[in-house]
Design a protein around this motif. Sequence first.
Motif, PDB file in Angstrom:
ATOM      1  N   GLU A 144     -14.174   6.694   6.899  1.00 43.99           N
ATOM      2  CA  GLU A 144     -13.736   6.595   5.505  1.00 43.99           C
ATOM      3  C   GLU A 144     -12.481   7.424   5.274  1.00 43.99           C
ATOM      4  N   VAL A 145     -12.373   8.525   6.002  1.00 42.44           N
ATOM      5  CA  VAL A 145     -11.291   9.489   5.793  1.00 42.44           C
ATOM      6  C   VAL A 145     -10.546   9.726   7.098  1.00 42.44           C
ATOM      7  N   VAL A 146      -9.208   9.665   7.033  1.00 44.98           N
ATOM      8  CA  VAL A 146      -8.386   9.971   8.199  1.00 44.98           C
ATOM      9  C   VAL A 146      -7.378  11.047   7.811  1.00 44.98           C
ATOM     10  N   PRO A 147      -7.676  12.329   8.109  1.00 51.78           N
ATOM     11  CA  PRO A 147      -6.704  13.378   7.780  1.00 51.78           C
ATOM     12  C   PRO A 147      -5.519  13.267   8.736  1.00 51.78           C
ATOM     13  N   THR A 148      -4.323  13.299   8.183  1.00 51.70           N
ATOM     14  CA  THR A 148      -3.154  13.088   9.030  1.00 51.70           C
ATOM     15  C   THR A 148      -1.886  13.593   8.356  1.00 51.70           C
ATOM     16  N   GLY A 149      -0.825  13.667   9.129  1.00 58.15           N
ATOM     17  CA  GLY A 149       0.476  14.056   8.591  1.00 58.15           C
ATOM     18  C   GLY A 149       1.152  12.860   7.927  1.00 58.15           C
ATOM     19  N   GLU A 150       2.158  13.172   7.116  1.00 55.22           N
ATOM     20  CA  GLU A 150       2.925  12.157   6.385  1.00 55.22           C
ATOM     21  C   GLU A 150       3.482  11.084   7.337  1.00 55.22           C
ATOM     22  N   ASP A 151       3.852  11.497   8.559  1.00 55.51           N
ATOM     23  CA  ASP A 151       4.487  10.567   9.504  1.00 55.51           C
ATOM     24  C   ASP A 151       3.558   9.429   9.937  1.00 55.51           C
ATOM     25  N   GLN A 152       2.244   9.570   9.705  1.00 56.75           N
ATOM     26  CA  GLN A 152       1.299   8.534  10.127  1.00 56.75           C
ATOM     27  C   GLN A 152       0.881   7.610   8.986  1.00 56.75           C
ATOM     28  N   ARG A 153       1.463   7.825   7.806  1.00 56.45           N
ATOM     29  CA  ARG A 153       1.037   7.053   6.635  1.00 56.45           C
ATOM     30  C   ARG A 153       1.164   5.544   6.872  1.00 56.45           C
ATOM     31  N   GLN A 154       2.269   5.130   7.483  1.00 55.36           N
ATOM     32  CA  GLN A 154       2.499   3.703   7.684  1.00 55.36           C
ATOM     33  C   GLN A 154       1.454   3.093   8.642  1.00 55.36           C
ATOM     34  N   HIS A 155       1.042   3.884   9.643  1.00 51.53           N
ATOM     35  CA  HIS A 155       0.028   3.391  10.577  1.00 51.53           C
ATOM     36  C   HIS A 155      -1.340   3.249   9.902  1.00 51.53           C
ATOM     37  N   ILE A 156      -1.643   4.146   8.988  1.00 50.10           N
ATOM     38  CA  ILE A 156      -2.919   4.030   8.263  1.00 50.10           C
ATOM     39  C   ILE A 156      -2.874   2.809   7.343  1.00 50.10           C
ATOM     40  N   GLU A 157      -1.708   2.573   6.761  1.00 48.40           N
ATOM     41  CA  GLU A 157      -1.536   1.387   5.909  1.00 48.40           C
ATOM     42  C   GLU A 157      -1.770   0.115   6.736  1.00 48.40           C
ATOM     43  N   LEU A 158      -1.231   0.069   7.951  1.00 47.78           N
ATOM     44  CA  LEU A 158      -1.457  -1.079   8.841  1.00 47.78           C
ATOM     45  C   LEU A 158      -2.953  -1.219   9.150  1.00 47.78           C
ATOM     46  N   THR A 159      -3.596  -0.101   9.416  1.00 52.01           N
ATOM     47  CA  THR A 159      -5.040  -0.109   9.706  1.00 52.01           C
ATOM     48  C   THR A 159      -5.815  -0.724   8.544  1.00 52.01           C
ATOM     49  N   ARG A 160      -5.457  -0.331   7.340  1.00 47.46           N
ATOM     50  CA  ARG A 160      -6.129  -0.860   6.147  1.00 47.46           C
ATOM     51  C   ARG A 160      -5.885  -2.370   6.015  1.00 47.46           C
ATOM     52  N   ASN A 161      -4.648  -2.771   6.265  1.00 43.70           N
ATOM     53  CA  ASN A 161      -4.322  -4.197   6.175  1.00 43.70           C
ATOM     54  C   ASN A 161      -5.102  -5.009   7.203  1.00 43.70           C
ATOM     55  N   LEU A 162      -5.201  -4.491   8.422  1.00 42.61           N
ATOM     56  CA  LEU A 162      -5.926  -5.217   9.470  1.00 42.61           C
ATOM     57  C   LEU A 162      -7.411  -5.305   9.127  1.00 42.61           C
ATOM     58  N   ALA A 163      -7.967  -4.216   8.610  1.00 44.53           N
ATOM     59  CA  ALA A 163      -9.390  -4.215   8.239  1.00 44.53           C
ATOM     60  C   ALA A 163      -9.655  -5.253   7.153  1.00 44.53           C
TER      61      ALA A 163
END
Length: 330
Positions: A144-163
């Motif tokens: 549910e939660v992925v703690p990460t740096g600002e530089d990974q925001r786009q990758h988390i967005e992709l993850t959400r889109n794929l899910a």
Amino acid sequence: TAKPRLFSGMQPSADSLQIGNYIGALLQWREMQRTHDAIFCVVDLHAITVAQDPAQLREATRRTAAQYIAAGIDPEQSTLFVQSHVSAHAELAWALNTITGFGEASRMTQFKDKSARHGADATTVGLFAYPVLMAADILLYDAEVVPTGEDQRQHIELTRNLAERFNSRFGETFVVPEAQIQKASAKIYDLQDPAAKMSKSASSEKGVVWLLDEPTATAKKIKSATTDSEGSVRYDSAEKPGISNLLTIYSALSGTDIAALEDQYAGRGYGDFKKDLAEVVTETFAPIRARVLELLSDPAELDRILAGNADKAAEIANATLARVYDRMGL
Ligand code: ADP
Ligand code: NA
């Protein structure tokens, strides 16, 4: 009630962690493992997307795991494992590749940066597909939660889109995760160049404090940190970035808030302050350093811990993968 699931990955590195990793990431993870069902993964499959030396990679993976354990990631309470030990990561990544647009993956700025840095000849399909593997890492665990740096925001967005795409195409399967972007207040800067983020790869030699530094080396770096000519211990990140950075470090490691530190050092010089800070840092890191050396001196015990944790992780991951294969007709 079940605790929310948290996932975080870290690259294997032969280097020691630096104090920015400790304050910016580890201290928060250590807190969060109490309130979350936390899964931490040393991502060696990600490491091979650029050229690697096999012996060095194996060593870096162990050293990284040892440092996280020594710094307080508890492999009994949380799950701390090595990515390649759980084959579902590679398998889910392949399945997700088939629903990822080529154009969509081409827009990842980290890929563009890395491929520019490594050159066309070293730019592989693996490097291109890195964000999809990262999506698989997260989605396998219903995080549910992925703690990460600002530089990974786009990758988390992709993850959400794929899910979301998978769920709408094949039926409800994945939890759509939320990024928890690190607080800017937890950001540590280079001691010599307080305009630059402290970093394993980019910092100047005297500007970075390593977790595994000898205490005398640490003290020396802190005493020669860049400050300013005003001479008062006061937080002002715009006008006094050097002393402000040192105050951030002092506060994070001692738990004393910055205003209280300013009071404590009112009318005293930078020398006193730096001497005390050096003590706080070396006292924090001494037991961690000792524990890392102990873990590394007994690789069989470390491997046993990692293998047990990989079994815990595989149980969750394999169940998700089975669900995915079933939905996809595999
Ligand atoms: P490095 O720059 O040392 O290679 P990574 O990019 O591998 O570090 O980051 C590992 C974790 O440490 C991430 O969660 C990142 O946000 C955090 N981190 C790295 N450097 C700093 C820093 N200077 N201040 C705060 N957090 C940091
Ligand atoms: Na980095």
